[in-house]
Scaffold this motif. Structure first.
Motif, PDB file in Angstrom:
ATOM      1  N   SER A 232      42.538  59.300  84.344  1.00  0.00           N
ATOM      2  CA  SER A 232      42.068  58.164  84.383  1.00  0.00           C
ATOM      3  C   SER A 232      40.564  58.308  84.560  1.00  0.00           C
ATOM      4  CB  SER A 232      42.608  57.183  85.293  1.00  0.00           C
ATOM      5  OG  SER A 232      44.058  57.167  85.174  1.00  0.00           O
ATOM      6  N   SER A 233      39.926  58.963  85.476  1.00  0.00           N
ATOM      7  CA  SER A 233      38.662  58.999  85.998  1.00  0.00           C
ATOM      8  C   SER A 233      38.024  60.233  85.634  1.00  0.00           C
ATOM      9  CB  SER A 233      38.630  58.884  87.486  1.00  0.00           C
ATOM     10  OG  SER A 233      39.180  59.986  88.178  1.00  0.00           O
ATOM     11  N   CYS A 234      38.338  60.957  84.367  1.00  0.00           N
ATOM     12  CA  CYS A 234      37.954  62.427  84.345  1.00  0.00           C
ATOM     13  C   CYS A 234      37.158  62.479  82.983  1.00  0.00           C
ATOM     14  CB  CYS A 234      39.069  63.302  84.189  1.00  0.00           C
ATOM     15  SG  CYS A 234      40.286  63.223  85.615  1.00  0.00           S
ATOM     16  N   TRP A 235      36.584  63.639  83.028  1.00  0.00           N
ATOM     17  CA  TRP A 235      35.780  63.955  81.588  1.00  0.00           C
ATOM     18  C   TRP A 235      36.565  64.458  80.254  1.00  0.00           C
ATOM     19  CZ3 TRP A 235      36.330  68.880  79.844  1.00  0.00           C
ATOM     20  CH2 TRP A 235      36.758  69.928  80.714  1.00  0.00           C
ATOM     21  N   CYS A 236      37.794  65.155  80.906  1.00  0.00           N
ATOM     22  CA  CYS A 236      38.642  65.850  79.786  1.00  0.00           C
ATOM     23  C   CYS A 236      39.780  64.983  79.412  1.00  0.00           C
ATOM     24  CB  CYS A 236      39.419  66.981  80.775  1.00  0.00           C
ATOM     25  SG  CYS A 236      40.225  68.252  79.412  1.00  0.00           S
ATOM     26  N   VAL A 237      39.310  64.147  78.622  1.00  0.00           N
ATOM     27  CA  VAL A 237      40.142  62.732  78.146  1.00  0.00           C
ATOM     28  C   VAL A 237      40.151  62.999  76.360  1.00  0.00           C
ATOM     29  CG1 VAL A 237      40.254  60.294  77.847  1.00  0.00           C
ATOM     30  CG2 VAL A 237      39.427  61.265  80.030  1.00  0.00           C
ATOM     31  N   TYR A 238      41.665  62.965  76.252  1.00  0.00           N
ATOM     32  CA  TYR A 238      41.883  62.943  74.805  1.00  0.00           C
ATOM     33  C   TYR A 238      43.208  62.346  74.660  1.00  0.00           C
ATOM     34  CZ  TYR A 238      38.440  66.482  73.423  1.00  0.00           C
ATOM     35  OH  TYR A 238      37.108  67.137  73.400  1.00  0.00           O
ATOM     36  N   GLN A 239      43.946  62.106  73.612  1.00  0.00           N
ATOM     37  CA  GLN A 239      45.224  61.388  73.597  1.00  0.00           C
ATOM     38  C   GLN A 239      46.216  62.528  73.688  1.00  0.00           C
ATOM     39  OE1 GLN A 239      45.761  57.836  71.240  1.00  0.00           O
ATOM     40  NE2 GLN A 239      43.743  58.104  70.353  1.00  0.00           N
ATOM     41  N   LEU A 240      47.283  62.299  74.395  1.00  0.00           N
ATOM     42  CA  LEU A 240      48.672  62.874  74.254  1.00  0.00           C
ATOM     43  C   LEU A 240      49.472  62.376  73.511  1.00  0.00           C
ATOM     44  CD1 LEU A 240      49.119  63.482  78.196  1.00  0.00           C
ATOM     45  CD2 LEU A 240      48.686  65.211  76.589  1.00  0.00           C
ATOM     46  N   PRO A 241      50.432  63.502  72.883  1.00  0.00           N
ATOM     47  CA  PRO A 241      51.599  62.788  72.053  1.00  0.00           C
ATOM     48  C   PRO A 241      52.507  62.009  72.933  1.00  0.00           C
ATOM     49  CG  PRO A 241      51.487  65.354  71.941  1.00  0.00           C
ATOM     50  CD  PRO A 241      50.383  64.967  73.198  1.00  0.00           C
ATOM     51  N   ALA A 242      52.792  60.742  72.632  1.00  0.00           N
ATOM     52  CA  ALA A 242      53.351  59.778  73.010  1.00  0.00           C
ATOM     53  C   ALA A 242      54.649  60.147  74.074  1.00  0.00           C
ATOM     54  CB  ALA A 242      53.861  58.314  72.523  1.00  0.00           C
ATOM     55  N   ASP A 243      55.481  61.106  73.233  1.00  0.00           N
ATOM     56  CA  ASP A 243      56.787  61.454  73.963  1.00  0.00           C
ATOM     57  C   ASP A 243      56.415  62.384  75.260  1.00  0.00           C
ATOM     58  OD1 ASP A 243      55.788  63.653  72.387  1.00  0.00           O
ATOM     59  OD2 ASP A 243      57.711  64.268  72.146  1.00  0.00           O
ATOM     60  N   LEU A 244      55.403  63.104  75.006  1.00  0.00           N
ATOM     61  CA  LEU A 244      54.850  64.058  76.371  1.00  0.00           C
ATOM     62  C   LEU A 244      54.433  63.120  77.406  1.00  0.00           C
ATOM     63  CD1 LEU A 244      54.457  66.701  77.470  1.00  0.00           C
ATOM     64  CD2 LEU A 244      52.436  67.016  76.205  1.00  0.00           C
ATOM     65  N   PRO A 307      34.919  64.851  74.535  1.00  0.00           N
ATOM     66  CA  PRO A 307      34.729  63.550  73.957  1.00  0.00           C
ATOM     67  C   PRO A 307      33.269  62.939  74.371  1.00  0.00           C
ATOM     68  CG  PRO A 307      36.201  63.258  75.678  1.00  0.00           C
ATOM     69  CD  PRO A 307      35.939  64.742  75.603  1.00  0.00           C
ATOM     70  N   THR A 308      33.033  61.919  73.834  1.00  0.00           N
ATOM     71  CA  THR A 308      31.747  61.144  74.159  1.00  0.00           C
ATOM     72  C   THR A 308      32.139  59.820  75.233  1.00  0.00           C
ATOM     73  OG1 THR A 308      31.608  59.541  72.480  1.00  0.00           O
ATOM     74  CG2 THR A 308      30.640  61.979  71.981  1.00  0.00           C
ATOM     75  N   ARG A 309      31.298  59.426  75.847  1.00  0.00           N
ATOM     76  CA  ARG A 309      31.460  58.167  76.457  1.00  0.00           C
ATOM     77  C   ARG A 309      31.758  56.943  75.676  1.00  0.00           C
ATOM     78  NH1 ARG A 309      25.780  59.490  78.142  1.00  0.00           N
ATOM     79  NH2 ARG A 309      25.746  61.059  79.749  1.00  0.00           N
ATOM     80  N   ARG A 310      31.402  56.877  74.476  1.00  0.00           N
ATOM     81  CA  ARG A 310      31.615  55.458  73.895  1.00  0.00           C
ATOM     82  C   ARG A 310      33.023  56.027  73.142  1.00  0.00           C
ATOM     83  NH1 ARG A 310      26.375  54.178  70.029  1.00  0.00           N
ATOM     84  NH2 ARG A 310      24.944  53.351  71.941  1.00  0.00           N
ATOM     85  N   GLN A 311      33.592  57.193  72.984  1.00  0.00           N
ATOM     86  CA  GLN A 311      34.665  57.343  72.580  1.00  0.00           C
ATOM     87  C   GLN A 311      35.916  57.098  73.616  1.00  0.00           C
ATOM     88  OE1 GLN A 311      34.340  61.445  71.052  1.00  0.00           O
ATOM     89  NE2 GLN A 311      35.680  60.787  69.299  1.00  0.00           N
ATOM     90  N   VAL A 312      35.344  57.375  74.836  1.00  0.00           N
ATOM     91  CA  VAL A 312      36.489  57.081  76.030  1.00  0.00           C
ATOM     92  C   VAL A 312      36.481  55.553  76.217  1.00  0.00           C
ATOM     93  CG1 VAL A 312      36.760  57.490  78.394  1.00  0.00           C
ATOM     94  CG2 VAL A 312      36.146  59.360  76.862  1.00  0.00           C
TER      95      VAL A 312
END
Length: 377
Positions: A232-244, A307-312
């Motif tokens: 939630s508060s990190c730089w390492c933010v991407y999307q996870l597979p929903a089931d995982l 990622p970039t700030r705007r993406q997040v």
């Protein structure tokens, strides 16, 4: 640096040499040093300002509980200096998520979720002990519990909307105030405070956590939200597979239910998770939006991919539209998306590299060269 090494050696009763700078931050200097007996230790020295002093207290009190992090070998309150056991050059969860091995990344995530859940559960009975440790190592500053950032963020968020020329929908202040600390009063659990992927080491003995600067007790839902939204508060933010994402949340929930049995009730769990998503979405907006408005930028100075700030921001706002029971808040998310993010020419936030189909080798930095966590970029 020489002064830090001498003082740390005096604390241990043996000389230290060959320091390697591990990055640190504006608050602290972190060194790996060789001991006279051929081993190695981690030395962390804190600056002399209010935030650094509070970080020293959090780190020392949190490690003193002996629940999750490296062993605390020595501490000097006067110099704001501590010496920890060295956990070695092992991969972090960030290394796995940004790498190319989906099985390793999945195992790391499940271990991370179980480990944080166990930490929250086993710490419930030790809250008074932590409070005493905070006082013992204190620098005359309040703990995070005494100065809850979640409540402070309400007024700051409303001010930010005004600053951006936006009018808050009716009822927003009441909704955010009602969310409060997302259940921290009823369901507290210990957290190092920064459980982002590069602060989670995957060792042969299992998950080990580092960086206890913001250690304290908070709602277990605020930690569980790291599974759902992830990190939630990190730089390492991407999307996870929903089931995982669902599986790691269930792993965390399974552990905390051992101490809070009523959290097995689905309605109660979902309500708490919704509150946590609101809290973290507000916090992310406060940390990133002012820097994202004039121009976009990466979430970390040195780590790649990132990622970039705007993406997040756009991803957090869009995801929050799924919430129910918070009409003013979701209206605010639509307002941010239409008035601020509409012209952001950035791609959608992708999945974590480790889970991308056909992902090739990535230029991923290892634990040996990782820099300080910079969640705001």
């Amino acid at each position: 640096m020489d002064e830090i090494i001498r003082a740390a050696g005096a604390l241990l009763g043996q000389s230290l040499r060959y320091p390697v700078d591990l990055g640190g931050s504006s608050r602290s200097t972190v060194l790996r040093c060789r001991t006279a007996t051929g081993g190695s230790v981690i030395v962390k020295a804190f600056a002399d300002d209010p935030e650094a002093r509070r970080a020293y207290t959090g780190e020392t009190a949190g490690l003193s509980l002996g629940l999750a992090g490296p062993e605390l070998l020595a501490a000097d309150i006067e110099r704001r200096l501590l010496v920890m056991a060295d956990l070695g050059d092992v991969p972090t969860l960030a290394d796995l998520l940004l790498g190319t091995d989906p099985k390793a990344a999945e195992r790391g995530l499940l271990e991370w979720a179980r480990g944080l859940g166990r930490l929250a559960a086993c710490s419930v009975q030790r809250r008074a002990e932590f409070a005493a440790l905070w006082q013992h190592h204190g620098q005359g500053l309040p703990s995070w519990e005494d100065e809850p950032w979640q409540r402070q963020n309400v007024d700051a968020f409303l001010d930010l909307l005004t600053e951006c020329g936006l009018t808050a929908p009716p009822g927003l202040a009441d909704e955010l105030t009602a969310v409060g600390t997302a259940g921290g009063e009823r369901y507290p659990g210990f957290t190092p405070g920064d459980t982002c992927p590069d602060n989670n080491l995957i060792t042969p003995e299992g998950l080990r956590l580092i960086d206890f600067e913001a250690a304290g007790y908070q709602s277990v839902f605020l930690t569980a939200a790291y599974c759902r939204m992830p990190f939630s508060s990190c730089w390492c933010v991407y999307q996870l597979p929903a089931d995982l994402a669902q599986r790691i949340e269930e792993c965390y929930q399974f552990e905390v239910v051992t101490q809070y049995p009523d959290l097995a009730e689905e309605e109660l769990w979902q309500a708490g998770m919704a509150q946590a998503v609101v809290v973290w979405t507000v916090d992310t907006t406060l940390r990133l939006l002012r820097r994202a408005l004039p121009q976009d930028g990466r979430m970390h100075r040195t780590r790649r991919p990132v990622p970039t700030r705007r993406q997040v921001l756009r991803h957090r706002w869009t995801s929050a539209l799924q919430l129910t029971g918070y009409p003013a808040f979701t209206s605010t998310m639509r307002l941010l998306l239409s008035e601020l993010a509409a012209g952001w020419d950035v791609p959608e936030l992708p999945g974590y590299p480790a889970f991308r189909a056909g992902a090739g080798p990535e230029a991923v930095q290892t634990v040996n060269s990782r820099g300080p966590e910079t969640a705001g970029g």
